[in-house]
Design an enzyme around this catalytic site. Structure first.
Site, PDB file in Angstrom:
ATOM      1  N   LYS A   1       0.841  -1.193   0.000  1.00 62.66           N
ATOM      2  CA  LYS A   1       0.000   0.000   0.000  1.00 62.66           C
ATOM      3  C   LYS A   1       0.872   1.238   0.000  1.00 62.66           C
ATOM      4  O   LYS A   1       1.873   1.314   0.710  1.00 62.66           O
ATOM      5  CB  LYS A   1      -0.896  -0.007   1.238  1.00 62.66           C
ATOM      6  CG  LYS A   1      -1.651   1.290   1.477  1.00 62.66           C
ATOM      7  CD  LYS A   1      -2.653   1.170   2.603  1.00 62.66           C
ATOM      8  CE  LYS A   1      -2.038   1.345   3.955  1.00 62.66           C
ATOM      9  NZ  LYS A   1      -3.046   1.601   5.015  1.00 62.66           N
TER      10      LYS A   1
ATOM     11  N   SER B   1      -2.747   3.727 -17.055  1.00 60.60           N
ATOM     12  CA  SER B   1      -3.789   4.023 -16.091  1.00 60.60           C
ATOM     13  C   SER B   1      -3.322   4.735 -14.840  1.00 60.60           C
ATOM     14  O   SER B   1      -3.882   5.738 -14.468  1.00 60.60           O
ATOM     15  CB  SER B   1      -4.531   2.755 -15.725  1.00 60.60           C
ATOM     16  OG  SER B   1      -5.364   2.399 -16.800  1.00 60.60           O
TER      17      SER B   1
ATOM     18  N   THR C   1      -7.282  -0.215 -11.483  1.00 60.12           N
ATOM     19  CA  THR C   1      -6.555   0.062 -12.714  1.00 60.12           C
ATOM     20  C   THR C   1      -5.246  -0.719 -12.673  1.00 60.12           C
ATOM     21  O   THR C   1      -5.054  -1.575 -11.816  1.00 60.12           O
ATOM     22  CB  THR C   1      -6.347   1.587 -12.888  1.00 60.12           C
ATOM     23  OG1 THR C   1      -5.860   1.839 -14.195  1.00 60.12           O
ATOM     24  CG2 THR C   1      -5.430   2.161 -11.852  1.00 60.12           C
ATOM     25  N   TYR C   2      -4.335  -0.429 -13.597  1.00 61.76           N
ATOM     26  CA  TYR C   2      -3.041  -1.109 -13.603  1.00 61.76           C
ATOM     27  C   TYR C   2      -1.921  -0.081 -13.539  1.00 61.76           C
ATOM     28  O   TYR C   2      -2.101   1.087 -13.847  1.00 61.76           O
ATOM     29  CB  TYR C   2      -2.898  -2.017 -14.825  1.00 61.76           C
ATOM     30  CG  TYR C   2      -2.873  -1.282 -16.142  1.00 61.76           C
ATOM     31  CD1 TYR C   2      -1.664  -0.910 -16.721  1.00 61.76           C
ATOM     32  CD2 TYR C   2      -4.049  -0.955 -16.802  1.00 61.76           C
ATOM     33  CE1 TYR C   2      -1.638  -0.218 -17.921  1.00 61.76           C
ATOM     34  CE2 TYR C   2      -4.030  -0.286 -18.005  1.00 61.76           C
ATOM     35  CZ  TYR C   2      -2.817   0.091 -18.555  1.00 61.76           C
ATOM     36  OH  TYR C   2      -2.798   0.774 -19.744  1.00 61.76           O
TER      37      TYR C   2
ATOM     38  N   ALA D   1      -9.173   6.725 -18.624  1.00 61.58           N
ATOM     39  CA  ALA D   1     -10.448   6.758 -17.892  1.00 61.58           C
ATOM     40  C   ALA D   1     -10.263   7.095 -16.413  1.00 61.58           C
ATOM     41  O   ALA D   1     -11.089   7.788 -15.825  1.00 61.58           O
ATOM     42  CB  ALA D   1     -11.163   5.420 -18.030  1.00 61.58           C
ATOM     43  N   ALA D   2      -9.160   6.642 -15.819  1.00 61.99           N
ATOM     44  CA  ALA D   2      -8.904   6.925 -14.405  1.00 61.99           C
ATOM     45  C   ALA D   2      -8.758   8.425 -14.143  1.00 61.99           C
ATOM     46  O   ALA D   2      -9.038   8.899 -13.042  1.00 61.99           O
ATOM     47  CB  ALA D   2      -7.652   6.184 -13.937  1.00 61.99           C
TER      48      ALA D   2
END
Length: 117
Positions: free
Chosen positions: A9, A25, A57-58, A74-75
């Protein structure tokens, strides 16, 4: 049995750029990728602290040491520059692995530099 745990994280990073026309992304500073244990093209979940929006996303690599957290295509419609986000990767483990596993948690400062607290 398999369980899914947080693998890594990046906590409360600041979005530094959004670009509807850029390929990919989420662009993440190479330093942060390594610290969190993220791989290129790995699926990550993004949680926008400001709006509550959650999406997947990636990962693509941004320049090492740049502090870049960039949302693309799109993100880019789901957050704004300056928003705080939490970026999380998950992994599946069997029960024995899960009991012993410790995720990587990366805390960052306002410039997306690794912070000890």
């Amino acid at each position: 049995m398999q369980v899914t745990l947080m693998n890594g994280k990046i906590h409360r990073a600041s979005v530094t750029q959004v670009d509807l026309h850029y390929e990919g992304s989420i662009s993440i500073d190479r330093t942060l990728l390594d610290a969190a244990g993220f791989l290129i093209n790995e699926r990550v979940e993004i949680y926008d602290v400001e709006t509550g929006v959650r999406f997947a996303t990636y990962v693509i690599e941004a320049l090492e040491g740049s502090g870049t957290i960039g949302l693309n295509r799109a993100a880019a419609r789901l957050a704004m520059t300056g928003d705080k986000v939490i970026i999380v990767a998950y992994a599946s483990f069997d029960a024995a692995e899960a009991r012993a596993f410790k995720p990587r948690v990366v805390l960052v400062d306002r410039e997306n530099r690794i912070s000890p607290t």
